[in-house]
Design a protein around this motif. Structure first.
Motif, PDB file in Angstrom:
ATOM      1  N   ARG A 162       4.355  -1.286 -14.668  1.00  0.00           N
ATOM      2  CA  ARG A 162       3.478  -1.055 -13.518  1.00  0.00           C
ATOM      3  C   ARG A 162       3.498  -2.265 -12.591  1.00  0.00           C
ATOM      4  NH1 ARG A 162       1.058   4.238 -13.166  1.00  0.00           N
ATOM      5  NH2 ARG A 162       1.497   5.134 -15.214  1.00  0.00           N
ATOM      6  N   TRP A 163       3.821  -2.031 -11.309  1.00  0.00           N
ATOM      7  CA  TRP A 163       3.750  -3.093 -10.305  1.00  0.00           C
ATOM      8  C   TRP A 163       2.289  -3.474 -10.077  1.00  0.00           C
ATOM      9  CZ3 TRP A 163       7.191  -0.362  -6.089  1.00  0.00           C
ATOM     10  CH2 TRP A 163       8.514  -0.279  -6.561  1.00  0.00           C
ATOM     11  N   THR A 164       2.085  -4.702  -9.577  1.00  0.00           N
ATOM     12  CA  THR A 164       0.741  -5.115  -9.191  1.00  0.00           C
ATOM     13  C   THR A 164       0.258  -4.260  -8.021  1.00  0.00           C
ATOM     14  OG1 THR A 164       1.147  -7.386  -9.908  1.00  0.00           O
ATOM     15  CG2 THR A 164      -0.675  -7.036  -8.389  1.00  0.00           C
ATOM     16  N   THR A 165      -0.943  -3.727  -8.130  1.00  0.00           N
ATOM     17  CA  THR A 165      -1.477  -2.812  -7.131  1.00  0.00           C
ATOM     18  C   THR A 165      -1.893  -3.560  -5.863  1.00  0.00           C
ATOM     19  OG1 THR A 165      -2.316  -1.406  -8.915  1.00  0.00           O
ATOM     20  CG2 THR A 165      -3.226  -1.048  -6.707  1.00  0.00           C
ATOM     21  N   PRO A 166      -1.511  -3.074  -4.679  1.00  0.00           N
ATOM     22  CA  PRO A 166      -1.996  -3.689  -3.437  1.00  0.00           C
ATOM     23  C   PRO A 166      -3.515  -3.661  -3.367  1.00  0.00           C
ATOM     24  CG  PRO A 166      -0.187  -2.174  -2.993  1.00  0.00           C
ATOM     25  CD  PRO A 166      -0.568  -1.971  -4.422  1.00  0.00           C
ATOM     26  N   HIS A 167      -4.096  -4.726  -2.840  1.00  0.00           N
ATOM     27  CA  HIS A 167      -5.551  -4.803  -2.731  1.00  0.00           C
ATOM     28  C   HIS A 167      -5.940  -5.143  -1.293  1.00  0.00           C
ATOM     29  CE1 HIS A 167      -5.278  -9.222  -2.677  1.00  0.00           C
ATOM     30  NE2 HIS A 167      -4.392  -9.091  -3.667  1.00  0.00           N
ATOM     31  N   ALA A 168      -7.237  -5.128  -1.020  1.00  0.00           N
ATOM     32  CA  ALA A 168      -7.728  -5.278   0.355  1.00  0.00           C
ATOM     33  C   ALA A 168      -7.977  -6.733   0.731  1.00  0.00           C
ATOM     34  CB  ALA A 168      -8.998  -4.459   0.537  1.00  0.00           C
ATOM     35  N   GLY A 169      -7.113  -7.638   0.279  1.00  0.00           N
ATOM     36  CA  GLY A 169      -7.229  -9.051   0.618  1.00  0.00           C
ATOM     37  C   GLY A 169      -5.877  -9.632   0.967  1.00  0.00           C
ATOM     38  N   LEU A 202      -5.238   1.205   4.388  1.00  0.00           N
ATOM     39  CA  LEU A 202      -3.802   1.011   4.197  1.00  0.00           C
ATOM     40  C   LEU A 202      -3.549  -0.426   3.788  1.00  0.00           C
ATOM     41  CD1 LEU A 202      -0.971   2.174   4.265  1.00  0.00           C
ATOM     42  CD2 LEU A 202      -0.811   1.506   6.684  1.00  0.00           C
ATOM     43  N   MET A 203      -2.972  -0.580   2.570  1.00  0.00           N
ATOM     44  CA  MET A 203      -2.671  -1.901   2.022  1.00  0.00           C
ATOM     45  C   MET A 203      -1.218  -1.932   1.586  1.00  0.00           C
ATOM     46  SD  MET A 203      -6.099  -1.920  -0.324  1.00  0.00           S
ATOM     47  CE  MET A 203      -5.786  -0.181  -0.677  1.00  0.00           C
ATOM     48  N   GLY A 204      -0.593  -3.088   1.652  1.00  0.00           N
ATOM     49  CA  GLY A 204       0.806  -3.211   1.261  1.00  0.00           C
ATOM     50  C   GLY A 204       1.052  -4.476   0.470  1.00  0.00           C
ATOM     51  N   ARG A 205       2.002  -4.405  -0.458  1.00  0.00           N
ATOM     52  CA  ARG A 205       2.410  -5.569  -1.250  1.00  0.00           C
ATOM     53  C   ARG A 205       3.936  -5.593  -1.259  1.00  0.00           C
ATOM     54  NH1 ARG A 205      -0.845  -8.661  -4.504  1.00  0.00           N
ATOM     55  NH2 ARG A 205       0.195  -9.999  -6.042  1.00  0.00           N
ATOM     56  N   PHE A 206       4.518  -6.720  -0.855  1.00  0.00           N
ATOM     57  CA  PHE A 206       5.960  -6.826  -0.674  1.00  0.00           C
ATOM     58  C   PHE A 206       6.483  -8.013  -1.488  1.00  0.00           C
ATOM     59  CE2 PHE A 206       3.901  -5.074   3.041  1.00  0.00           C
ATOM     60  CZ  PHE A 206       4.647  -3.932   3.311  1.00  0.00           C
ATOM     61  N   VAL A 207       7.575  -7.779  -2.227  1.00  0.00           N
ATOM     62  CA  VAL A 207       8.121  -8.788  -3.124  1.00  0.00           C
ATOM     63  C   VAL A 207       9.635  -8.881  -2.920  1.00  0.00           C
ATOM     64  CG1 VAL A 207       8.534  -9.408  -5.538  1.00  0.00           C
ATOM     65  CG2 VAL A 207       6.329  -8.478  -4.854  1.00  0.00           C
ATOM     66  N   VAL A 208      10.165 -10.112  -2.897  1.00  0.00           N
ATOM     67  CA  VAL A 208      11.605 -10.344  -2.775  1.00  0.00           C
ATOM     68  C   VAL A 208      12.006 -11.429  -3.773  1.00  0.00           C
ATOM     69  CG1 VAL A 208      13.488 -11.120  -1.289  1.00  0.00           C
ATOM     70  CG2 VAL A 208      11.655  -9.719  -0.332  1.00  0.00           C
TER      71      VAL A 208
END
Length: 250
Positions: A162-169, A202-208
Motif C-alpha cells: 500500500r502506497w502512503t495515502t495523500p493527505h490534506a497537508g 483533491l490531494m496528490g502525492r508524487f514520488v520519484v
C-alpha cells in the motif's frame, strides 16, 4: 496499522515457580490483571482479506508491517522484506519473484502462484515490485492458499503493498544514498492539497526515485554498463485522492 508485535513464551522454570502463587490468587485480582493485560495490547487491523479486520480474527497466517516498521528495518526492495518473514524468500530479476513455503513460479509458469498486489490491484509482472519500497504505508503477506479472496493466482499466498495515502497537508521529503559499486540513489517526493491545506476535495502525492549501480561482476568483453547485475532505473508514481463525502472517497 500499528507496529508488528510478537509474543514470547516464558521459560518453563519461571512458570513452575509461579504455579503455587497462581493457584491461591484471588479470582477478583486475577480477573482485574487479565483485563489490564488485554487493555494494554494494541489491536492490529489488516486489509489482506479486502476488508478491515483484526489480525487475530483472520483465519490464516498473516505478516503485517506498518510504515514505522518499514522505515526502521530499512526495507527498500522485496529482498529486504522477505528477510523478515519466516518461510518466505525471493528470486529472479531484482529478487521480485516471491516464494512462500516453497511454492513459487518455475521456468515453465507464465504467472506466479503468489498473487502480488499494489493498493489491492493485481500485478501480472513481478518486476513491477522492483524498486517500489519507498514511501510505503504498509505491506501485508498472507501465507498459504488465498484463492477465495485473490483468485486462481494465489495458490501459494498473496502480497499487498500500500502506497502512503495523500493527505490534506503540504509535505516535502527525500534522501540520498552513496554506496560501494558506485551505487548512487536519490529519492524524493511531495504531498499537496490542490485547494489549500486542510481541504480534502483533491490531494496528490508524487514520488520519484533514481538509482545507478555497477554490476557485481566485471564484464571484460563489454562496457561498464553491461556488467551483470548492474542497475540503472527511474521509478515514478502519482497518487491522487478525493474525499467527496463521509461515504465516498475516490
Amino acid at each position: 496499522m500499528v507496529p508488528h508485535r510478537s509474543l514470547h513464551s516464558a521459560p518453563r522454570s519461571a512458570l513452575l515457580a509461579l504455579a503455587p502463587l497462581l493457584l491461591f490468587a484471588s479470582p477478583a485480582l486475577g480477573q482485574a490483571g487479565a483485563d489490564d493485560d488485554i487493555a494494554g495490547l494494541d489491536e492490529i487491523i489488516v486489509t489482506i482479506t479486502k476488508r478491515d479486520e483484526s489480525i487475530q480474527e483472520v483465519a490464516g497466517a498473516i505478516s503485517a508491517f506498518d510504515q514505522a516498521t518499514i522505515r526502521a528495518a530499512n526495507i527498500e526492495e522485496v529482498g529486504d522484506l522477505v528477510d523478515l518473514i519466516p518461510n518466505v524468500s525471493s528470486k529472479g530479476d531484482e529478487g521480485a519473484d516471491i516464494a512462500i513455503r516453497g511454492v513459487s513460479r518455475n521456468a515453465f509458469d507464465s504467472q506466479s502462484p503468489i498473487a502480488q498486489h499494489i493498493n489491492g490491484v493485481y500485478q501480472f509482472d513481478p518486476s513491477a515490485y522492483a524498486g517500489l519500497f519507498y514511501d510505503i504505508e504498509s505491506v501485508q503477506v498472507a501465507k498459504g492458499p488465498s484463492g477465495a479472496v485473490y483468485g486462481r493466482n494465489a495458490t501459494g499466498g498473496a502480497v499487498d503493498v500500500r502506497w502512503t495515502t495523500p493527505h490534506a497537508g503540504y509535505e516535502v521529503f527525500g534522501d540520498l544514498k552513496l554506496a560501494n559499486f558506485d551505487n548512487r540513489e536519490a529519492r524524493g517526493g511531495f504531498n499537496i492539497p490542490f485547494f489549500g491545506e486542510g481541504d480534502e476535495r483533491l490531494m496528490g502525492r508524487f514520488v520519484v526515485t533514481r538509482e545507478q549501480r555497477d554490476g557485481y561482476i566485471p564484464n571484460e568483453l563489454g562496457t561498464r554498463d553491461q556488467d551483470p547485475f548492474n542497475r540503472d532505473q527511474w521509478t515514478g508514481r502519482a497518487h491522487l485522492r478525493s474525499v467527496i463525502s463521509e461515504d465516498l472517497t475516490i
